[in-house]
Scaffold this motif. Structure first.
Motif: not given
Length: 140
Positions: A71-74, A121-123, A127-134
């Motif tokens: 789940a995403i932290e909006p 971006i955080q759950s 937790l965060t993504l940790g790296t930019n994701t595309s």
């Protein structure tokens, strides 16, 4: 005779006691906390996208859907999603594990667009993504 009286009194007491036992009801924990627990993975990453990474022939007015593993932290989405080359403004938001984005005007035909989710971006589990994701897709 005294024995029957004792049995009757005991029966009444047992029935009275059973009638007074409270019925179970949902706990506050089950009502408020458990529906929020949507962690499906120990890591926080993109699970799937629509359009999929590398898709071609995508509509000029797509609805972009990104499903995450948790789940995403909006509030962490603010300014943490970008599109290149420059997309028209993307509107939308998140619901639980899904981010939905829609361009405010049509995209340009024959262009490969890359959507990037920033590492911040955080759950809801912290937790965060940790790296930019595309991921990328090409329009009609």
């Amino acid at each position: 005779m005294v024995m029957w009286k004792t049995v009757r009194v005991l029966s009444v007491l047992v029935l009275f006691h059973l009638h007074c036992v409270p019925k179970p009801s949902p706990s506050i924990l089950g009502v408020f906390i458990l529906p929020l627990v949507t962690q499906t993975s120990a890591t926080f990453t993109i699970e799937s996208t629509v359009p999929s990474n590398g898709a071609t022939g995508v509509s000029l007015t797509p609805t972009i859907t990104i499903v995450m593993t948790q789940a995403i932290e909006p509030t962490s989405l603010n300014t943490n999603i970008s599109c290149s080359p420059s997309c028209p403004s993307l509107t939308g938001g998140s619901s639980n594990r899904t981010i939905t984005l829609t361009p405010t005007t049509a995209l340009t035909s024959g262009v490969t667009y890359t959507i990037t989710l920033n590492q911040n971006i955080q759950s809801t589990f912290g937790l965060t993504l940790g790296t930019n994701t595309s991921f990328s897709f090409t329009t009609l």
